[in-house]
Design a protein around this motif. Structure first.
Motif, mmCIF file in Angstrom:
data_model
loop_
_atom_site.group_PDB
_atom_site.id
_atom_site.type_symbol
_atom_site.label_atom_id
_atom_site.label_comp_id
_atom_site.label_asym_id
_atom_site.label_seq_id
_atom_site.Cartn_x
_atom_site.Cartn_y
_atom_site.Cartn_z
ATOM 1 N N ARG A 254 39.247 34.421 40.913
ATOM 2 C CA ARG A 254 38.642 35.742 41.041
ATOM 3 C C ARG A 254 37.387 35.733 41.916
ATOM 4 O O ARG A 254 36.836 36.776 42.222
ATOM 5 C CB ARG A 254 38.340 36.300 39.645
ATOM 6 N N GLY A 255 36.928 34.535 42.262
ATOM 7 C CA GLY A 255 35.860 34.364 43.225
ATOM 8 C C GLY A 255 34.620 35.186 42.957
ATOM 9 O O GLY A 255 34.135 35.280 41.828
ATOM 10 N N GLU A 256 34.125 35.823 44.002
ATOM 11 C CA GLU A 256 32.849 36.523 43.937
ATOM 12 C C GLU A 256 32.924 37.834 43.168
ATOM 13 O O GLU A 256 31.884 38.444 42.890
ATOM 14 C CB GLU A 256 32.339 36.787 45.351
ATOM 15 N N ARG A 257 34.121 38.264 42.815
ATOM 16 C CA ARG A 257 34.246 39.537 42.092
ATOM 17 C C ARG A 257 33.529 39.508 40.745
ATOM 18 O O ARG A 257 33.137 40.562 40.232
ATOM 19 C CB ARG A 257 35.723 39.884 41.874
ATOM 20 N N ALA B 262 30.335 34.896 36.689
ATOM 21 C CA ALA B 262 31.253 33.805 37.020
ATOM 22 C C ALA B 262 30.843 32.499 36.358
ATOM 23 O O ALA B 262 31.671 31.814 35.735
ATOM 24 C CB ALA B 262 31.348 33.631 38.534
ATOM 25 N N ALA B 263 29.573 32.123 36.486
ATOM 26 C CA ALA B 263 29.112 30.841 35.949
ATOM 27 C C ALA B 263 29.185 30.796 34.422
ATOM 28 O O ALA B 263 29.736 29.847 33.854
ATOM 29 C CB ALA B 263 27.705 30.528 36.445
ATOM 30 N N PRO B 264 28.640 31.785 33.706
ATOM 31 C CA PRO B 264 28.723 31.696 32.241
ATOM 32 C C PRO B 264 30.145 31.813 31.699
ATOM 33 O O PRO B 264 30.483 31.144 30.706
ATOM 34 C CB PRO B 264 27.845 32.858 31.751
ATOM 35 N N GLY C 214 31.406 37.026 27.046
ATOM 36 C CA GLY C 214 32.469 37.116 26.055
ATOM 37 C C GLY C 214 33.309 38.366 26.242
ATOM 38 O O GLY C 214 34.548 38.318 26.205
ATOM 39 N N ASP C 215 32.646 39.493 26.489
ATOM 40 C CA ASP C 215 33.374 40.742 26.746
ATOM 41 C C ASP C 215 34.281 40.595 27.964
ATOM 42 O O ASP C 215 35.426 41.051 27.969
ATOM 43 C CB ASP C 215 32.387 41.889 26.985
ATOM 44 N N GLY C 216 33.750 39.953 29.006
ATOM 45 C CA GLY C 216 34.527 39.765 30.224
ATOM 46 C C GLY C 216 35.745 38.898 30.000
ATOM 47 O O GLY C 216 36.836 39.176 30.513
ATOM 48 N N LEU C 217 35.600 37.842 29.212
ATOM 49 C CA LEU C 217 36.718 36.950 28.925
ATOM 50 C C LEU C 217 37.788 37.652 28.098
ATOM 51 O O LEU C 217 38.989 37.463 28.319
ATOM 52 C CB LEU C 217 36.219 35.699 28.195
ATOM 53 N N GLN C 218 37.362 38.459 27.158
ATOM 54 C CA GLN C 218 38.329 39.195 26.343
ATOM 55 C C GLN C 218 39.152 40.149 27.207
ATOM 56 O O GLN C 218 40.389 40.188 27.129
ATOM 57 C CB GLN C 218 37.623 39.977 25.243
ATOM 58 N N ALA C 219 38.472 40.925 28.046
ATOM 59 C CA ALA C 219 39.178 41.875 28.913
ATOM 60 C C ALA C 219 40.090 41.146 29.893
ATOM 61 O O ALA C 219 41.221 41.576 30.151
ATOM 62 C CB ALA C 219 38.174 42.748 29.661
#
Length: 287
Positions: free
Chosen positions: A22-25, A30-32, A110-115
């Motif tokens: 997903r790169g720079e999006r 991205a790092a966490p 965490g929210d990002g990973l879930q989605a």
């Protein structure tokens, strides 16, 4: 390396590819988000991959489901470690995400990973009816009737007047820990449009054995090896399989569950030996 070691390593590599793609999006997330996925056993992703193999599906067709299982698991750990939940400082031998960054970043990662996990499942190149069935089962396993409910029950138990009974702790852990393992085990059959009964039975027994092993490690392990704080359950006075059954009886219960899991795989014959090895690994692991 054994077939199990190879499978776990491959699942881990597939999971860790989800974010770089997903790169720079992802910007500052991205790092966490990547940090949260790194370093795990990738057991859930392995179960997806191995169940798919048993049903003749190749890796390319199911890699999104492998990644989804690991992204969702990583999200659950990040949120579980938060100060408002278990308030842990150590995970997988490293600072928890909210310690490495901050609490707000941990919540958002965490929210990002879930989605992302749902996005990955929706992108599978499979018959739509199978994708819908897979996502429906996933949502049930990880949402307010599954993992999230299990976490809420766990928090409520901390202030309950009496410790949980064995029946209550079994129900709690079947949701908090077991539900995603159970979904992961059956995902290959669902994606193939096959009967998921044997793998569902396997996953249910495996999930409970995994949790009992975790409770045992909390008593017998050390933080340096386990990669997270130990002894916290006893210090908090929480009911666990060990506190309710005793050490030897808990070990015996875990072994019986592994035997049940292995027996459930009999329709697959020797082709399922790596899954049987995974069940044995779950109760012999040191972390």
């Amino acid at each position: 390396m054994s077939a199990l070691d190879d499978g776990l390593a491959r699942a881990r590599a597939i999971a860790e590819e989800a974010l770089p793609e997903r790169g720079e999006r992802l910007g500052p997330l991205a790092a966490p988000m990547g940090y949260a996925i790194e370093g795990g056993k990738a057991l859930r992703g392995f179960l997806v991959l191995e169940g798919a193999r048993l049903h003749g599906l190749d890796e390319g067709a199911v890699r999104g489901a492998v990644q989804a299982a690991e992204c969702l698991h990583a999200y659950s750990l990040v949120h579980d470690d938060l100060p408002s939940m278990d308030d842990d400082d150590l995970r997988r031998g490293r600072p928890t995400l909210h310690r490495q960054w901050d609490e707000a970043t941990a919540i958002l990662a965490g929210d990002g990973l879930q989605a992302l996990s749902f996005e990955l499942l929706a992108g599978l190149d499979l018959p739509p009816s199978r994708v819908v069935a897979l996502i429906r089962g996933f949502a049930s396993a990880v949402g307010a009737e599954g993992m999230v409910l299990g976490q809420a029950m766990d928090i409520a138990a901390e202030t309950a007047e009496a410790p949980l009974t064995l029946e209550e702790i079994t129900d709690l852990q079947a949701k908090k820990t077991g539900a995603l393992i159970r979904w992961s085990a059956g995902a290959g059959a669902v994606m193939a449009g096959a009967d998921d009964g044997p793998l569902d039975t396997y996953g249910r027994a495996l999930g409970m054995a995994f949790q009992i092993a975790d409770d045992l490690l909390d008593v017998t392990g050390d933080a340096g090896t386990v990669g997270k704080a130990t002894g916290k359950d006893a210090d908090a006075g929480k009911a666990t399989f060990v506190s309710l059954l005793g050490l030897k009886a808990a070990q015996a219960r875990a072994s019986a569950l592994v035997e049940e899991a292995c027996d459930a795989l009999s329709p697959y014959g020797p082709d399922a030996e790596t899954l049987r090895d995974a069940a044995r690994f779950v109760i012999s692991r040191k972390r």
